[in-house]
Design a protein around this motif. Sequence first.
Motif, short mmCIF file in Angstrom:
data_model
loop_
_atom_site.label_atom_id
_atom_site.label_comp_id
_atom_site.label_asym_id
_atom_site.label_seq_id
_atom_site.Cartn_x
_atom_site.Cartn_y
_atom_site.Cartn_z
N GLU A 1 -9.32 52.94 -35.64
CA GLU A 1 -8.63 51.95 -35.34
C GLU A 1 -6.99 51.49 -35.93
N VAL A 2 -5.74 50.89 -34.91
CA VAL A 2 -4.81 51.78 -35.43
C VAL A 2 -3.75 50.05 -35.16
N SER A 3 -3.17 50.44 -35.91
CA SER A 3 -2.83 48.67 -36.18
C SER A 3 -0.99 48.93 -36.58
N GLU A 4 -0.33 47.65 -36.26
CA GLU A 4 1.18 47.84 -36.92
C GLU A 4 0.69 47.35 -38.44
N VAL A 5 1.08 47.98 -39.59
CA VAL A 5 0.94 48.18 -41.25
C VAL A 5 1.12 46.19 -41.85
N PRO A 6 0.02 45.72 -41.98
CA PRO A 6 0.19 44.26 -42.48
C PRO A 6 0.77 44.29 -44.09
N ASP A 7 1.27 43.09 -44.56
CA ASP A 7 1.88 42.79 -45.48
C ASP A 7 1.54 43.21 -46.86
N ASP A 8 0.28 43.06 -46.35
CA ASP A 8 -0.81 42.51 -47.53
C ASP A 8 -0.73 44.61 -48.21
N VAL A 9 -1.48 45.35 -46.88
CA VAL A 9 -0.93 47.00 -47.03
C VAL A 9 -0.10 46.83 -47.50
N LEU A 10 1.10 47.47 -46.53
CA LEU A 10 2.22 47.75 -47.13
C LEU A 10 2.52 47.84 -48.62
N ALA A 11 2.06 46.27 -49.42
CA ALA A 11 2.72 45.72 -50.85
C ALA A 11 1.49 46.79 -51.31
N ARG A 12 0.50 47.32 -51.47
CA ARG A 12 -0.39 48.32 -52.11
C ARG A 12 -0.08 49.42 -51.86
N SER A 13 0.65 50.11 -50.72
CA SER A 13 1.17 51.34 -50.59
C SER A 13 2.24 51.76 -51.01
#
Length: 293
Positions: free
Chosen positions: A113-125
Motif C-alpha cells: 500500500e502506497v500513500s503520501e507521507v502522513p504528518d505523524d509518520v514524517l515526524a518520527r522519521s
Amino acid sequence: MRRPIWAATAAALLVVAVACGGDDDVAVERTAPDTTIVDDELAPTTVTTTPLTTTTEPVPAAAPRPDWLGTRVLQPGPDGLVPAQPTPPELVDRRLETPDHLPPPPTQAFQAEVSEVPDDVLARSTWRPECPVPREELRWVLVTFWGFDGEIHTGELLLRADAVEAVVAGFAHLHERRFPIEEMRIVEPWELDTPPTGDGNNTTAFVCRPTRGSSSWSEHAQGRAVDINPFHNPYVKGDLVLPELATAYVDRTEARPGMLTVDDVAGFTGAGWGWGGHWRSLKDHMHVSATDR
C-alpha cells in the motif's frame, strides 16, 4: 491521500508508477495477462497478489528476542572504529521473533500500500528540510513479509516516489520465495546518534544520513536504497564488519535463512537496481539501490 497503484498475480505484474505529487501519475504497463488495474483517485492505493505456491518449507518457530539485544554498547578501538566482534551464540543462526509495529495483514497474499507521507509518520522519521529528497517526493509504503516464525507481518518503508515500483517488485519476489525478514520499520532520529551495539537487524529504506566515511548524501538519504536484514547480510570492507557482531555471516558459502543470494535479489536487479553483494572493493550484502551505489 492514498492512490491505487496495481493489483496482479505473482506471475504477471502490472505496475503504475506514481509521479512526484500533483496529478501527474502515469500508468506504465509491464505485463498485462491476468491482471487488474484500479484507477480511482479516492480509493486506497494497494497492491495484492494471489496466494503463492512454493516448495520452500516455513522456517521453524522463531526464538524469543534476547533481553540484552540493543543494550550492550561496543567500545571503539584507537582508530575510532568499533572492531568486529565474535557473534554471540544466540545469533550465530539468527531466527528471532518479529516485533510487530503495525497490525498483521488478513491474508498470506503479498500486499503493498502506497500513500503520501502522513504528518505523524514524517515526524518520527529522519527527514528534515535540508534532506536531498523533498517531502512531496516521499511515499509511505506498507508491504507484507514473512517472519522467521513462518507468519505474515506488515512492514513500513519511506521511499522516493520513483523508487516504489522497483522496491515493491523486489519485496513481492522475496515474499514468493518465503524469504524471512526479522523487522521492517522506519528509522527514527534518535537512532542516528546512539552508540553501536552491533546487533541491529532492521530492514529499512530512507535514512537521511551521509554515505559511510563521506560527507555526501547516501542513496538512503535520496530515498532510492533499501537495506535488508543487515545482521544476516553485513557490510564488509577489510577488517570492518557492520553490524559489528555479525561476523558469523561474513562467510557467504553456506546460506542460512535471512541471507540474501543472487536469486533472492532478482526482483530488485530485474527492475534495474544494483546489489552490494556484487561489489568488488567491499561487500554490502544488505544493500540494494537504484544507482548501484
